[in-house]
Motif scaffolding. Sequence first.
Motif, PDB file in Angstrom:
ATOM      1  N   GLY A 129     -23.491 -62.173 -15.302  1.00 59.12           N
ATOM      2  CA  GLY A 129     -23.094 -62.596 -13.966  1.00 59.12           C
ATOM      3  C   GLY A 129     -21.658 -62.219 -13.663  1.00 59.12           C
ATOM      4  N   PRO A 130     -20.743 -63.195 -13.664  1.00 57.49           N
ATOM      5  CA  PRO A 130     -19.356 -62.916 -13.273  1.00 57.49           C
ATOM      6  C   PRO A 130     -18.666 -61.852 -14.117  1.00 57.49           C
ATOM      7  N   LEU A 131     -19.025 -61.719 -15.405  1.00 54.39           N
ATOM      8  CA  LEU A 131     -18.342 -60.777 -16.286  1.00 54.39           C
ATOM      9  C   LEU A 131     -18.997 -59.405 -16.336  1.00 54.39           C
ATOM     10  N   ALA A 132     -20.036 -59.201 -15.546  1.00 54.55           N
ATOM     11  CA  ALA A 132     -20.722 -57.904 -15.556  1.00 54.55           C
ATOM     12  C   ALA A 132     -19.803 -56.771 -15.126  1.00 54.55           C
ATOM     13  N   ALA A 133     -18.758 -57.082 -14.363  1.00 58.55           N
ATOM     14  CA  ALA A 133     -17.834 -56.042 -13.891  1.00 58.55           C
ATOM     15  C   ALA A 133     -17.119 -55.345 -15.042  1.00 58.55           C
ATOM     16  N   PHE A 134     -17.012 -56.009 -16.193  1.00 59.97           N
ATOM     17  CA  PHE A 134     -16.318 -55.414 -17.343  1.00 59.97           C
ATOM     18  C   PHE A 134     -17.271 -54.726 -18.319  1.00 59.97           C
ATOM     19  N   HIS A 135     -18.555 -54.756 -18.060  1.00 61.59           N
ATOM     20  CA  HIS A 135     -19.538 -54.345 -19.055  1.00 61.59           C
ATOM     21  C   HIS A 135     -19.269 -52.956 -19.617  1.00 61.59           C
TER      22      HIS A 135
END
Length: 402
Positions: free
Chosen positions: A103-109
């Motif tokens: 969710g919120p941390l998917a931007a860093f995947h």
Amino acid sequence: MSKQKANRQAFGSVRQLPSGRWQARYPDPAGRPMNAPTTFPTKREAQDHIAGVRADRMRGTYRDHRAGLQPFGPYAVEWVANGGTRGRLAAKTQALYEDLLTGPLAAFHDRPLSAISPADVRAWYARTRKTLANAVKNRPGATGEARLRQAYSLLHTILNAAVKDRLISENPCQIEGAGQVNDPERPYLSPEALADIVAALPEKWHLPVRVAFGAHLRLGELVALQRGDYANGSLRVERQHLYVRGKKVTTPTKTGEARTVVLPPSIAAEVEAYLSATTGFPRSPLFPRRDGEAITGNALSHAWRKAARGIGLGQFHVHDLRHAGLTLAAQAGGTTRELMARAGHRTARAALIYQHAAEERNAALAGAMDALTAAAVNRARPPRLEAVLHLEITTPESRATP
């Protein structure tokens, strides 16, 4: 000077590129040639970099910059799968972390660990705060801040692990206070208020609430109790029922450790009378529903909210039972170690919360003492504190008295 240059050249080499910048090369820990992570404007700076790498190798502090090129996502997923910092995650905690990563941390995947900068984290934090706030704008009282705090805290913890694994040199999560819990302290549920709420509850909930209060149980621990967990005035607390992604799971307690809690004698007597009047196997639920399955935390919470709001005490939650019981135990003289044992706390920090709450009642207790003293001097009958919930606080000495 010439000797210093010779030592540098023995370890690595420099060359000037067509662009005019200088490239440094030296062997990696396995002896294979590798390039420095960046080029340098001067030959001297390239040589200084080689000297620094060599010194770090000798001190044992060398960090291979290539290790930080692995993406955040796979590293984070593996960290969660391996049990996080302590090597073991509760089922509910693991599910929360997995949800945050997708969710919120998917931007860093797909971002390399070494490419995540403090500026990137600040931009993500501001952007995610707006996104989460918009997602809950139609829910009264919801702000999305708790979800943001959880996401930032997880990001900070995972990147701390990357620092310890020598994949990155420092943690880019540097927003002060972003991962801290700022929830206001819960109001103190007095015995009088608790007695009023219990009286407003349907009778089937009276004993479960008293047991939760007297044994300082978490809600999941209460509903997971079995008939065989009670013996000789004590409860053996060794499991909890949780719902993970809508499915009930039974796990060890929150700390992973079982504990034995001695019940106040009056509550123990009620449990014994209840067991004598009902039937079941040792592994049967202590508090079953009509279908034989254990009661649920949701059902008790719903009944509690309805009863508390109905008498104007809606500020209290069913989870306040545990806090109230431990605070009363602290007021009765419980030490930090004793409170930790009864509550199942791993550290003293949590137990100290209840002792702090007890200390805040010093003035009220002093006033009550003065009233009792005045009554005795005037040869009047002292006011009697009614046994709220039939609860008795006893000491080993008082129990030994015939």
